[in-house]
Structure formats: structure tokens, C-alpha cells
Design an enzyme around this catalytic site. Sequence first.
Site, mmCIF file in Angstrom:
data_model
loop_
_atom_site.group_PDB
_atom_site.id
_atom_site.type_symbol
_atom_site.label_atom_id
_atom_site.label_comp_id
_atom_site.label_asym_id
_atom_site.label_seq_id
_atom_site.Cartn_x
_atom_site.Cartn_y
_atom_site.Cartn_z
ATOM 1 N N HIS A 1 9.911 3.589 4.523
ATOM 2 C CA HIS A 1 10.650 3.457 3.263
ATOM 3 C C HIS A 1 12.084 3.959 3.405
ATOM 4 O O HIS A 1 12.518 4.886 2.719
ATOM 5 C CB HIS A 1 9.933 4.205 2.139
ATOM 6 C CG HIS A 1 8.558 3.711 1.871
ATOM 7 N ND1 HIS A 1 7.458 4.160 2.557
ATOM 8 C CD2 HIS A 1 8.100 2.785 0.997
ATOM 9 C CE1 HIS A 1 6.368 3.544 2.116
ATOM 10 N NE2 HIS A 1 6.738 2.701 1.171
ATOM 11 N N CYS B 1 6.347 -2.406 3.264
ATOM 12 C CA CYS B 1 6.046 -1.178 4.004
ATOM 13 C C CYS B 1 4.770 -1.280 4.834
ATOM 14 O O CYS B 1 4.681 -0.729 5.929
ATOM 15 C CB CYS B 1 5.990 0.015 3.063
ATOM 16 S SG CYS B 1 4.803 -0.143 1.708
ATOM 17 N N ASP C 1 7.852 7.078 8.360
ATOM 18 C CA ASP C 1 7.985 6.494 7.025
ATOM 19 C C ASP C 1 8.846 5.233 7.080
ATOM 20 O O ASP C 1 10.009 5.292 7.471
ATOM 21 C CB ASP C 1 8.625 7.522 6.093
ATOM 22 C CG ASP C 1 8.567 7.105 4.625
ATOM 23 O OD1 ASP C 1 8.167 5.961 4.358
ATOM 24 O OD2 ASP C 1 8.914 7.927 3.762
#
Length: 481
Positions: A371, A123, A369
Amino acid sequence: MEPADDLASFEVVHLSNPSNPGLLDLTADVDGHVQQSKEKTKLKTKLVSAWNNVRYGGWSLKGKPRLSKRSPVCLLGQSYQLSYSGERECFRRAFSSLLWMTYRRGFPPLDGSALGSDAGWGCMLRSAQMLLAQGLILHIMPAGWTWPATHHQTKDDLQVLDSHTQAGSLRDSGKPRRLSLGTALDCESQEERSHRRLVCWFGDHPPAPFGLHRLVELGRASGKRAGDWYGPAIAAHILQKAVSASELSNLAVYVAQDCTVYIGDMLKLCGTSRTDLSARSGWKSLVMLVPVRLGSDVLNPTYIHCVKRLLELRCCVGIIGGKPKHSLFFVGFQGESCDTRYVCVNRSSSSVCVCFCVSHADDQLIYLDPHYCQAAVDVKQDNFPLESFHCKSVRKMSFSRMDPSCTVGFYARSRDDLLTLCSDITKALSSSGEKYPIFTFVEGHNEEGSAYASDSVPHTETKGRLGRVKKRTSVDDFVLL
């Protein structure tokens, strides 16, 4: 966003033959079997993707972002009033045009490992890719560029369904037609070819100069390998090395050391000096990265105002940060500061003064994001799909949840832009009134000249609050009434 179907690239050949009825029955059986296989494959893909997203990021089902219409939204130096439909549309286009780098699966194994996915550990590198991508958008694309696919009314997470616009170029655009994404991109302009080329640089295959394979390879010099956790400081140095080794001869990356930016080193990196005003042809544009730590274990709330001022600058390209062991790419915020007044009495001199405390309880960071695990895209193919590299889902979180360790990024195209950048950032850092700013500009060069390749960034001490050493100040002599 629905993952790509593994069987989408196959074509079913119909074997129907009117002169042979038996063959027709066989064709029906074959079609039914293929359809059943496709449905099983699609279901399996969705289940695997959902499991990865829940396991590695807690990605929830899409919903309305719940952005308030009462407070302005800041997105990388641009402010939007969402109470006006035209402003909402402009914000939707700008946000959806940001490049979104996420977990991927199914790419060639990373060198030195058997890993074909970065889910669970990549990430920070994905957030670093997004920051560099934003700098490259400013460097390559025209000013104010937005992805043409966002210009057509679609049902997205902002629920912008009103076609009436009130701002900018949207006033005379008329009622937009509903066009498919494929139709919108069939005839690509020069801008879209540049956009596609930029995305190719971040492809998940070894030759890509800013792809995951390349970043992992460059991380070895810092003792990192595939599967390890990368901090924001190391990620900044990896980006510096990647740009230096790429074909971009007119762009350089500067990484600050010990929260200090040396102006002489930046100008030298760009190919000129403080006094040389004639060096124009050899100038390199600059991406400036500043690793900082805004507190010890948690974010020092006194720095929230400063972070907001930096995100309001046009030269800011975002912040690599997030929550502990959970990297995010911050691109803006929503919320307004409200001042609360306190009366203070000095015990020793009986004097009275007025102090102000700024509350940020309702302020929310806006972020992209990484993820979200998606299937790898083969960027070597012509007209590869771009949808998975752009996000329509706006996400936000409270400033109080922000990890204190982060890297702030800025971009300057020309020498004048760089000097303006230094001036604007200095004003933003001093506007909070803190005795110890999160980083400083210094004339001249760094005498040590050593590469800072550690994730351990010195903690900035702020008037003895949340610092490593508590210091008694004159505030201790006051009593809050």
C-alpha cells in the site's frame, strides 16, 4: 522513498552566447522557468503520492521499526539475533533484498478499462507477485544471494551504523566503503543481470509474464476484472496459470484444494512419480501454494504457533494474507512463546492434571506492505532503477490482527527437496498438537480433479473452538484453578 521526477529524463540545453548579451538574459529566464516548473512538478508528485498512500493504505512516515534486541527475528527460515551488530547487518541485507511490489501509477491502461493505476484494489495481486518473486529468487539466484546495493553502509530504518560485524562472511569484509548506488551497480555481474531480468518479469506493461496486466487478464476466468477485490485463493490460481503460460519450462506451481495436498499430483506435475527414481532430466522445480482459513471471522489463536513453525522452514516463501480487505505479504515474525501453567481438577474422578497455555501476546508478524503508490518504472529501458523494488522499512503487526484467510507458499528445487518439504511441513503442522492441522498431505491423486478457483476456503475446525460447530469435549469436565 521519493517518487521519480517526471522531468528527470529531460536535459536543459544552455543557450549562452558571449557575443550576444541579450541571449544570456534569455537563458537565465529560461533556466529559471524550467527550474520553477520542475519544483512545481515535484511538489505535485509528492502531494499526489502522499494522498494515495494515506487514502489506500494508511502508509505512515518512516520511522524506526522498533525490533527488540531481546527476541530473535525469523525471516523466511533464517533466525537472527539482533543483539549482535553482525546479525543485524545480515538481517538488514536479507530483508532489503526481498522484492517489494507496490501500487503503481502511470502505467499503460489495463485491458478492458481505463485504469492506469491499481491504487485501492490491487494489493492482493501485489502480495501474490511478492510471493512468486521470492520463489523465483530461490529458483534462479544463487543460494544466500543478497542485492549488492545492500552491502554498503547506508542510513536506513534499522539504523545499523556500526561497521563492526560478527557473523558469517562479514567477519573478514573489513570496513565498508561508502559508494553511491549507481557506482555499486555500474559493473553488473551475471547475478545482477539475472536479478534485473527477474524484476522485468513483474513490470507494469502487457508483455511482462507476471506483471499486473497479465495477472488481471488471467483473473477473468475467475470472474474478476481490473478494479475488483482478489482473494488469496484466486490469487494462488492466477499465479499457477501465469507460470504455466510463461517461458519458465523448469518450474511448476501446485495449488492445494480443500486444504489437502496430494503428493501424487505434485510429483506428476513435476514430471515424475512416487516410485520413479530415475526421472531426473525432466524434473520441474515446484512452488506449492496452500490456501487456508485459520478461523471463522477472526484468526483462531491456536494456529499462531503453527504459522510460526511454517515461517521458520527454509522452504517457506511467505504468506499472502493481511488484514480484512487489506492485503500484506508476511515474511517472518519476532517473539518467543512463553508457557503458562494451570492446574486442572476433574470433577468426576477427582484426578489432577497439568495443562499448559501458550501466550503469543508479544509476537509480531513481519511483512512487506504493497500500500505505497509509486510511479511506474519502464523496465524495458537498460539499467532501469531498481530502488523502488526493494524496501528498507521493516513493518510488523500483532498476530491477532491477521485475517484468517491466507495462502501459504513453499518452494522445492529437486525431487529430494520436495520429499523433504513434505516431511518438514508435516512435522511443523503436528508440533502444535492440534487435532485438526491447517492442511494435510495425502498419498495418491485427487479423484475429483476440479480446479479450485474460489475464495471460499473451508474453515479448519480446531477442537470445537472458533469452528462452525461447537463440540463438547473432555475439557468441559475440568475447572481452572
